[in-house]
Design a protein around this motif. Structure first.
Motif, PDB file in Angstrom:
ATOM      1  N   LEU A 133       0.836  -1.195   0.000  1.00 46.56           N
ATOM      2  CA  LEU A 133       0.000   0.000   0.000  1.00 46.56           C
ATOM      3  C   LEU A 133       0.874   1.249   0.000  1.00 46.56           C
ATOM      4  O   LEU A 133       1.831   1.356   0.768  1.00 46.56           O
ATOM      5  CB  LEU A 133      -0.890   0.020   1.239  1.00 46.56           C
ATOM      6  N   TYR A 134       0.510   2.215  -0.849  1.00 46.50           N
ATOM      7  CA  TYR A 134       1.169   3.522  -0.892  1.00 46.50           C
ATOM      8  C   TYR A 134       0.126   4.568  -0.505  1.00 46.50           C
ATOM      9  O   TYR A 134      -0.910   4.685  -1.167  1.00 46.50           O
ATOM     10  CB  TYR A 134       1.722   3.798  -2.292  1.00 46.50           C
ATOM     11  N   ILE A 135       0.384   5.314   0.573  1.00 42.51           N
ATOM     12  CA  ILE A 135      -0.598   6.263   1.090  1.00 42.51           C
ATOM     13  C   ILE A 135       0.029   7.652   1.101  1.00 42.51           C
ATOM     14  O   ILE A 135       1.071   7.875   1.725  1.00 42.51           O
ATOM     15  CB  ILE A 135      -1.053   5.882   2.508  1.00 42.51           C
ATOM     16  N   GLU A 136      -0.627   8.599   0.432  1.00 39.53           N
ATOM     17  CA  GLU A 136      -0.154   9.980   0.393  1.00 39.53           C
ATOM     18  C   GLU A 136      -1.362  10.911   0.430  1.00 39.53           C
ATOM     19  O   GLU A 136      -2.222  10.866  -0.450  1.00 39.53           O
ATOM     20  CB  GLU A 136       0.675  10.239  -0.864  1.00 39.53           C
ATOM     21  N   ASP A 137      -1.431  11.741   1.474  1.00 38.04           N
ATOM     22  CA  ASP A 137      -2.524  12.704   1.624  1.00 38.04           C
ATOM     23  C   ASP A 137      -3.890  12.044   1.493  1.00 38.04           C
ATOM     24  O   ASP A 137      -4.790  12.545   0.789  1.00 38.04           O
ATOM     25  CB  ASP A 137      -2.386  13.825   0.593  1.00 38.04           C
ATOM     26  N   ALA A 138      -4.058  10.918   2.145  1.00 42.93           N
ATOM     27  CA  ALA A 138      -5.313  10.178   2.077  1.00 42.93           C
ATOM     28  C   ALA A 138      -5.591   9.561   3.440  1.00 42.93           C
ATOM     29  O   ALA A 138      -4.714   9.506   4.295  1.00 42.93           O
ATOM     30  CB  ALA A 138      -5.254   9.111   0.999  1.00 42.93           C
ATOM     31  N   GLY A 139      -6.827   9.086   3.624  1.00 43.29           N
ATOM     32  CA  GLY A 139      -7.205   8.542   4.921  1.00 43.29           C
ATOM     33  C   GLY A 139      -7.958   7.245   4.852  1.00 43.29           C
ATOM     34  O   GLY A 139      -9.069   7.139   5.395  1.00 43.29           O
ATOM     35  N   PRO A 140      -7.385   6.216   4.243  1.00 43.53           N
ATOM     36  CA  PRO A 140      -8.105   4.946   4.171  1.00 43.53           C
ATOM     37  C   PRO A 140      -8.206   4.281   5.544  1.00 43.53           C
ATOM     38  O   PRO A 140      -7.370   4.486   6.420  1.00 43.53           O
ATOM     39  CB  PRO A 140      -7.245   4.108   3.221  1.00 43.53           C
ATOM     40  N   VAL A 141      -9.250   3.473   5.704  1.00 41.58           N
ATOM     41  CA  VAL A 141      -9.405   2.632   6.880  1.00 41.58           C
ATOM     42  C   VAL A 141      -9.291   1.193   6.412  1.00 41.58           C
ATOM     43  O   VAL A 141     -10.093   0.722   5.599  1.00 41.58           O
ATOM     44  CB  VAL A 141     -10.764   2.868   7.561  1.00 41.58           C
ATOM     45  N   ILE A 142      -8.281   0.493   6.908  1.00 44.64           N
ATOM     46  CA  ILE A 142      -7.979  -0.866   6.463  1.00 44.64           C
ATOM     47  C   ILE A 142      -8.293  -1.802   7.619  1.00 44.64           C
ATOM     48  O   ILE A 142      -7.703  -1.691   8.700  1.00 44.64           O
ATOM     49  CB  ILE A 142      -6.504  -0.980   6.040  1.00 44.64           C
ATOM     50  N   VAL A 143      -9.236  -2.716   7.410  1.00 39.36           N
ATOM     51  CA  VAL A 143      -9.734  -3.561   8.496  1.00 39.36           C
ATOM     52  C   VAL A 143      -9.755  -5.013   8.028  1.00 39.36           C
ATOM     53  O   VAL A 143     -10.094  -5.310   6.874  1.00 39.36           O
ATOM     54  CB  VAL A 143     -11.152  -3.130   8.921  1.00 39.36           C
TER      55      VAL A 143
ATOM     56  N   TYR B 250       3.657   1.963   2.752  1.00 39.02           N
ATOM     57  CA  TYR B 250       4.517   3.152   2.704  1.00 39.02           C
ATOM     58  C   TYR B 250       3.637   4.384   2.810  1.00 39.02           C
ATOM     59  O   TYR B 250       2.788   4.645   1.964  1.00 39.02           O
ATOM     60  CB  TYR B 250       5.326   3.195   1.419  1.00 39.02           C
ATOM     61  N   VAL B 251       3.808   5.150   3.892  1.00 39.99           N
ATOM     62  CA  VAL B 251       3.077   6.394   4.104  1.00 39.99           C
ATOM     63  C   VAL B 251       4.058   7.537   3.861  1.00 39.99           C
ATOM     64  O   VAL B 251       4.979   7.749   4.641  1.00 39.99           O
ATOM     65  CB  VAL B 251       2.499   6.474   5.533  1.00 39.99           C
ATOM     66  N   LYS B 252       3.844   8.270   2.773  1.00 43.25           N
ATOM     67  CA  LYS B 252       4.796   9.309   2.398  1.00 43.25           C
ATOM     68  C   LYS B 252       4.532  10.624   3.102  1.00 43.25           C
ATOM     69  O   LYS B 252       5.452  11.369   3.433  1.00 43.25           O
ATOM     70  CB  LYS B 252       4.773   9.519   0.884  1.00 43.25           C
ATOM     71  N   SER B 253       3.253  10.965   3.296  1.00 44.90           N
ATOM     72  CA  SER B 253       2.915  12.259   3.893  1.00 44.90           C
ATOM     73  C   SER B 253       1.717  12.095   4.822  1.00 44.90           C
ATOM     74  O   SER B 253       1.248  10.977   5.059  1.00 44.90           O
ATOM     75  CB  SER B 253       2.615  13.284   2.791  1.00 44.90           C
TER      76      SER B 253
ATOM     77  N   ILE C 268       6.357  -1.695   7.503  1.00 42.68           N
ATOM     78  CA  ILE C 268       5.792  -0.353   7.378  1.00 42.68           C
ATOM     79  C   ILE C 268       6.922   0.667   7.337  1.00 42.68           C
ATOM     80  O   ILE C 268       7.855   0.614   8.130  1.00 42.68           O
ATOM     81  CB  ILE C 268       4.870  -0.015   8.562  1.00 42.68           C
ATOM     82  N   ARG C 269       6.803   1.632   6.404  1.00 39.44           N
ATOM     83  CA  ARG C 269       7.668   2.813   6.396  1.00 39.44           C
ATOM     84  C   ARG C 269       6.759   4.035   6.402  1.00 39.44           C
ATOM     85  O   ARG C 269       5.853   4.160   5.581  1.00 39.44           O
ATOM     86  CB  ARG C 269       8.555   2.830   5.155  1.00 39.44           C
ATOM     87  N   ALA C 270       6.980   4.944   7.349  1.00 39.34           N
ATOM     88  CA  ALA C 270       6.189   6.171   7.424  1.00 39.34           C
ATOM     89  C   ALA C 270       7.121   7.353   7.554  1.00 39.34           C
ATOM     90  O   ALA C 270       8.042   7.349   8.375  1.00 39.34           O
ATOM     91  CB  ALA C 270       5.224   6.136   8.605  1.00 39.34           C
ATOM     92  N   GLY C 271       6.888   8.383   6.722  1.00 37.62           N
ATOM     93  CA  GLY C 271       7.659   9.610   6.793  1.00 37.62           C
ATOM     94  C   GLY C 271       8.894   9.576   5.922  1.00 37.62           C
ATOM     95  O   GLY C 271       9.317   8.530   5.432  1.00 37.62           O
ATOM     96  N   GLY C 272       9.466  10.752   5.743  1.00 34.18           N
ATOM     97  CA  GLY C 272      10.714  10.885   5.010  1.00 34.18           C
ATOM     98  C   GLY C 272      11.850  11.164   5.969  1.00 34.18           C
ATOM     99  O   GLY C 272      11.646  11.730   7.047  1.00 34.18           O
ATOM    100  N   TYR C 273      13.056  10.786   5.593  1.00 36.30           N
ATOM    101  CA  TYR C 273      14.168  10.982   6.520  1.00 36.30           C
ATOM    102  C   TYR C 273      14.406  12.461   6.786  1.00 36.30           C
ATOM    103  O   TYR C 273      14.718  12.884   7.886  1.00 36.30           O
ATOM    104  CB  TYR C 273      15.435  10.321   5.981  1.00 36.30           C
ATOM    105  N   PHE C 274      14.241  13.290   5.750  1.00 31.68           N
ATOM    106  CA  PHE C 274      14.347  14.730   5.931  1.00 31.68           C
ATOM    107  C   PHE C 274      12.990  15.357   5.617  1.00 31.68           C
ATOM    108  O   PHE C 274      12.253  14.888   4.764  1.00 31.68           O
ATOM    109  CB  PHE C 274      15.412  15.318   4.994  1.00 31.68           C
ATOM    110  N   GLY C 275      12.628  16.435   6.286  1.00 32.31           N
ATOM    111  CA  GLY C 275      11.365  17.100   5.980  1.00 32.31           C
ATOM    112  C   GLY C 275      10.504  17.250   7.211  1.00 32.31           C
ATOM    113  O   GLY C 275      10.946  17.068   8.338  1.00 32.31           O
ATOM    114  N   TYR C 276       9.253  17.591   6.978  1.00 35.53           N
ATOM    115  CA  TYR C 276       8.351  17.920   8.060  1.00 35.53           C
ATOM    116  C   TYR C 276       7.767  16.667   8.703  1.00 35.53           C
ATOM    117  O   TYR C 276       7.800  15.580   8.146  1.00 35.53           O
ATOM    118  CB  TYR C 276       7.246  18.842   7.560  1.00 35.53           C
ATOM    119  N   ASN C 277       7.185  16.901   9.857  1.00 34.22           N
ATOM    120  CA  ASN C 277       6.594  15.813  10.608  1.00 34.22           C
ATOM    121  C   ASN C 277       5.427  15.186   9.838  1.00 34.22           C
ATOM    122  O   ASN C 277       4.614  15.871   9.244  1.00 34.22           O
ATOM    123  CB  ASN C 277       6.113  16.357  11.954  1.00 34.22           C
TER     124      ASN C 277
END
Length: 327
Positions: A2-12, A28-31, A59-68
């Motif tokens: 799964l690739y998630i960017e500026d979205a709000g899925p609910v996975i159950v 992978y959650v990019k933002s 799971i990978r969430a966030g970028g190494y550099f950048g905003y929270n």
């Protein structure tokens, strides 16, 4: 996966499995996201990207550099049998998130099982009830971030260190059980950190129980705990103060002739310990820092005569102390 960017899925009630990616083999959650992953298994995924932009087999969430980045909320999730070049189960970078009731097991490789990185301005990760078992490597590596973790079981893992805190981390750890692990390093320790430990049991591990390497700006606080039957001793304190209270420190071993079964103080380490039961360790405290005296008043040392002290209590039949300790 799964690739998630500026979205709000609910996975159950799902299985996220057998995926391969450079970053975040399973998810992978990019933002920022308001997503939730609930009652789901994340397993047999692979991240083949290295540090700092890859990693996170499960799971990978966030970028190494950048905003929270706001990570997905994890509720009742099993994460197992994932692999990565860096951080086999989870890699959180500059992330705020919530984790409730997550089980992490059967990971090898990648150096870390759960790696958490974030600069001093990043938000907290709040974790309630996380269970690590049958993993290899550093289980929980917290670097420059400030998680609050309440309820953690770490049992039957192997590798180096178990919980590692470094680089300005202000982690709060409470209600931990760290037991029967064969890691060669320490169970809980920090470098340049000021962790707060409360209600911690560290029992039957092959390495040292706690390790504090701070500096004048950092300190360890540990209140209410049991440190028992650890082969590498109760702890090492160096380059900063440690404040310990209401502990039971019993029957620990020693790795070398230069260490105490209890606490070894090296370099500029300073130890304050009070209202604790310390016995059946042999040498309870050995202070190599001749400039600072250990404050060890108001403790029980295993015998009514008190601890053996070479000048203050030569008839003491309890655990032994060296010259640079005040009882």
């Amino acid at each position: 996966g799964l690739y998630i960017e500026d979205a709000g899925p609910v996975i159950v009630n799902s299985n996220i499995a057998y995926n391969t990616s450079t970053a975040g083999g399973g998810v992978y959650v990019k933002s920022n996201t308001t997503s939730t992953i609930r009652n789901t298994n994340i397993h047999h995924n692979q991240s083949n990207g290295g540090y700092p932009n890859g990693g996170g087999g499960g799971i990978r969430a966030g970028g190494y550099f950048g905003y929270n980045t706001l990570a997905p909320e994890l509720i009742n999730v099993d994460i197992y049998d994932n692999s990565a070049v860096y951080a086999a189960a989870i890699f959180y970078s500059n992330v705020t998130g919530i984790i409730n009731n997550v089980e992490i097991y059967n990971h090898t490789g990648g150096g870390y099982v759960f790696k958490m990185h974030g600069p001093s301005w990043s938000g907290n990760v709040l974790i309630n009830d996380i269970y690590f078992h049958n993993n290899e490597g550093t289980l929980l590596d917290i670097e420059s971030s400030h998680p609050v973790i309440n309820g953690c079981i770490i049992v039957n893992n192997s590798g180096g260190d178990l919980v590692s805190l470094s680089a300005r981390s202000l982690a709060t750890l409470s209600n931990f059980i760290v037991a029967e692990n064969t890691a060669s390093g320490f169970s809980i320790g920090g470098i340049n950190t000021s962790p707060q430990l409360e209600n911690i049991i560290i029992a039957g591990n092959s390495g040292r129980a706690i390790n504090s390497i701070g500096g004048s700006s950092y300190s360890l606080s540990f209140n209410n705990g049991l440190i028992i039957n650890n082969a590498g001793g109760a702890g090492n304190i160096s380059n900063g103060p440690a404040y310990l209270s209401n502990l039971s420190v019993i029957g620990n071993g020693v790795l070398s002739e230069y260490d105490a079964e209890g606490f070894t103080i090296t370099e500029s380490g300073i130890l304050y310990i009070q209202e604790s039961n310390i016995f059946n360790n042999g040498t309870a405290i050995y202070n190599n820092n001749t400039s600072d005296i250990v404050a060890a008043e108001n403790n029980y040392w295993g015998h009514s005569s008190g601890p053996y002290h070479p000048t203050q209590n030569t008839s003491g039949q309890g655990d032994s102390l060296n010259f640079f300790t005040n009882i």
